[in-house]
Design a protein around this motif. Structure first.
Motif, PDB file in Angstrom:
ATOM      1  N   LEU A   1      -3.309  -3.166   8.810  1.00 49.93           N
ATOM      2  CA  LEU A   1      -3.511  -3.457   7.405  1.00 49.93           C
ATOM      3  C   LEU A   1      -4.865  -3.329   7.169  1.00 49.93           C
ATOM      4  O   LEU A   1      -5.035  -2.383   6.344  1.00 49.93           O
ATOM      5  N   MET A   2      -5.768  -3.637   8.070  1.00 50.22           N
ATOM      6  CA  MET A   2      -7.357  -3.378   7.749  1.00 50.22           C
ATOM      7  C   MET A   2      -7.565  -2.181   7.962  1.00 50.22           C
ATOM      8  O   MET A   2      -8.440  -1.424   7.087  1.00 50.22           O
ATOM      9  N   LEU A   3      -7.047  -1.426   8.740  1.00 49.82           N
ATOM     10  CA  LEU A   3      -7.165   0.124   8.913  1.00 49.82           C
ATOM     11  C   LEU A   3      -6.533   0.661   7.856  1.00 49.82           C
ATOM     12  O   LEU A   3      -7.465   1.808   7.188  1.00 49.82           O
ATOM     13  N   SER A   4      -5.470   0.539   7.320  1.00 52.33           N
ATOM     14  CA  SER A   4      -4.818   1.064   6.137  1.00 52.33           C
ATOM     15  C   SER A   4      -5.611   0.924   4.612  1.00 52.33           C
ATOM     16  O   SER A   4      -5.827   1.566   3.885  1.00 52.33           O
ATOM     17  N   LEU A   5      -6.156  -0.493   4.662  1.00 56.04           N
ATOM     18  CA  LEU A   5      -6.993  -0.674   3.473  1.00 56.04           C
ATOM     19  C   LEU A   5      -8.287  -0.102   3.523  1.00 56.04           C
ATOM     20  O   LEU A   5      -9.034   0.375   2.480  1.00 56.04           O
ATOM     21  N   TYR A   6      -8.813   0.310   4.788  1.00 57.04           N
ATOM     22  CA  TYR A   6     -10.058   1.234   4.840  1.00 57.04           C
ATOM     23  C   TYR A   6      -9.639   2.772   4.344  1.00 57.04           C
ATOM     24  O   TYR A   6     -10.532   3.167   3.310  1.00 57.04           O
TER      25      TYR A   6
ATOM     26  N   LEU B   1       0.667  -1.067   0.037  1.00 61.42           N
ATOM     27  CA  LEU B   1      -0.024  -0.159  -0.051  1.00 61.42           C
ATOM     28  C   LEU B   1       1.096   1.249   0.002  1.00 61.42           C
ATOM     29  O   LEU B   1       0.573   2.087  -0.642  1.00 61.42           O
ATOM     30  N   ALA B   2       1.984   1.309   0.537  1.00 64.31           N
ATOM     31  CA  ALA B   2       2.872   2.421   1.012  1.00 64.31           C
ATOM     32  C   ALA B   2       3.528   2.616  -0.658  1.00 64.31           C
ATOM     33  O   ALA B   2       3.709   3.966  -0.773  1.00 64.31           O
TER      34      ALA B   2
END
Length: 531
Positions: free
Chosen positions: A274-279, A216-217
């Motif tokens: 990861l879940m929060l970054s995917l949100y 993601l980064a």
């Protein structure tokens, strides 16, 4: 500063970072032929690697190099990040989902056999193109002092440091090396023809979550939507394969068709991050609900009565451990303690949940002495807490730690009172739900497939289809869309089509404006004749 976009504050810090990143990619830590980073080098010049490649290392480096390329104006670093992503996809991604843990240093029992070359071999593969290739590369002999077994037939490929560093300083290295891509591909094919090193086929929660975060980064600075798509695949695999939704528990790994192993604090914290970054990346509410479920489980399993974090789960899950492992700080990767604090701070910010942020600061206070005594050992945490949003939260709540800890929201059943009574004619059971003010339960059907609808079943007796009423629209402050819920008092009519049930089971999930509690199943007696 690279990760957050903040100023470096000191030009020497930027120079130190730039020199380190350059040395890692010009020497042999970076695999110039196949992409990706080896674990470490065995010489002070960084020219001879220990050839093993680890998911843990590459997961953290791809995002760092992608963002450093943008921040420092070095396209070479972006190229390195892109080629490392290609390596991860080619060699460590499992056809069943998730990344493998590592690739061995050895082939046929010989360390380095899968990686080394001779000048003659390069010339035989590349033909007339070899001269241009060797003009940019040199082969470094493996020192005898490191060879305690059969040596491989060849030497280690490096970029020529003087020429490469000059081109990097001038901003030309990426453009100079890019035309050599066909040569790299030909040498990689020749290397693969020897056979492939074995891989450690464990797929571990923490390592996969870190890989997803790295992808993601890297996605935005590299303009690689495929990297973000792979991160989504990682998140879905973690949730569908390693997360046990009924138990609200994470398994550590999948291996040889089996899922299991006690998950550590770092597994939960990295998965939650990861879940929060995917949100934040995908803007899908399901990722936020998943992050919240992981946070609830983390706080239940790893936070003791004093509000301090433990590396291994409390209670039955850690029954075989007589003592807690020592705190070692952020070593080759961020520690579970560090990741948990950052995750809970960020989730509290996104959901405007100050109680959760306060609990994160309480957890931080439990090991703040170790961090203050040796901040260099906690480098990842120190850097992450320097971001303004986190620094403000830590400062805000640190002064409140002497005050009593706020009472937590409890369980779903604490906020919903349920009773059941057979109607006078005996043709139905009326189930009455009284939901606490400020809370709600999901309507049936639920608005999204990841929400738990309110549902009634009968362990004994026979009941017919239930006509659930439509819910009321509710939109949390952090959400972009509303969902259908039940609030206040609700009476549900349950038809009886056979024997009158003795008991009913009601499945609920209570939520307020900040948090959704774990789903709950309540069994209640069915009253008769006014009982």
């Amino acid at each position: 500063a690279v990760e957050s976009g903040d100023d470096f504050g000191d030009v020497s810090a930027a120079e130190m970072l730039d020199q380190t990143l350059a040395a890692m990619t010009i020497g042999a830590l970076f695999d110039h032929v196949g992409g990706g980073f080896h674990r470490y080098t065995v010489d002070p010049q960084w020219q001879v690697p220990h050839f093993e490649k680890m998911l843990l290392d590459n997961a953290q480096l791809i995002g760092l190099y992608a963002r450093a390329g943008t921040r420092l104006g070095k396209p070479w670093y972006e190229r390195v990040a892109g080629r490392s992503i290609e390596y991860l996809n080619r060699r460590l991604w499992s056809e069943n989902g998730g990344f493998y843990t590592a690739e061995s240093a050895s082939l046929d029992g010989i360390e380095g056999k899968g990686y080394v070359f001779t000048v003659d071999k390069i010339r035989s593969v590349l033909g007339p193109r070899a001269a241009d290739f060797l003009d940019w590369h040199e082969l470094v002999e493996l020192p005898e002092s490191r060879i305690d077994h059969e040596p491989p037939d060849g030497e280690v490929l490096n970029l020529r440091p003087g020429k490469a560093l000059d081109a990097l300083a001038a901003g030309r290295l990426a453009d100079e090396i890019a035309p050599l891509s066909p040569e790299y591909a030909a040498l990689l094919a020749a290397r693969q023809a020897r056979g492939q090193p074995d891989r450690d086929r464990k797929r571990v929660a923490e390592l996969n979550a870190l890989a997803g975060l790295g992808l993601l980064a890297a996605a935005q600075p590299l303009d690689r939507p495929d990297a973000a798509e792979r991160a989504v695949e990682v998140g879905e695999w973690l949730w569908n394969e390693l997360w046990d939704e009924p138990a609200g528990r994470l398994s550590r790994q999948a291996y040889a068709g089996e899922v299991g192993g006690e998950a550590f604090l770092a597994d939960y914290a990295a998965t939650g991050r990861l879940m929060l970054s995917l949100y934040a990346s995908q803007h899908e509410l399901k990722w936020l609900f998943r992050a919240q479920r992981v946070a609830n489980a983390l706080e239940t399993r790893f936070v003791d009565q004093a509000g301090h974090l433990q590396e291994r789960a409390l209670g039955e899950e850690a029954a075989g451990l007589s003592i807690s492992p020592p705190l070692l700080g952020d070593e080759v990767g961020p520690s579970g303690h560090s990741q948990a604090v950052v995750f809970l701070l960020d989730l509290g910010l996104v959901m405007d949940a100050p109680a959760r942020q306060r609990r994160a600061v309480t957890a931080l206070a439990g090991f703040a002495g170790e961090v203050a005594a040796e901040p260099a050992a906690w480098g990842w945490l120190v850097g992450e807490l320097a971001r303004p949003s986190r620094a403000e939260a830590v400062e805000r709540f640190a002064t409140e730690l002497a005050a009593p800890e706020p009472t937590g929201p409890g369980a779903s059943r604490d906020h919903v009172k349920v009773s059941a009574q057979v109607t006078p004619g005996g043709e139905a059971v009326e189930v009455r739900l009284v939901i606490d003010p400020g809370f709600h339960v999901n309507a049936n059907p639920a608005s999204e497939d990841y929400l738990v609808p309110t549902r009634i079943t009968a362990p004994d007796g026979e009941i017919g289809p239930i006509d659930y009423p439509p819910g009321q629209p509710f939109r949390a402050a952090f959400a972009t869309e509303s969902i259908d819920v039940y609030e206040g008092e609700l009476t549900l009519r349950v038809p009886i089509v056979g024997d009158v049930p003795e008991r009913l089971q009601i499945e609920i999930q209570a939520c307020d404006d900040e948090v959704c509690l774990a789903p709950d199943k309540l069994e209640i007696d069915v009253g008769r004749d006014g009982q």
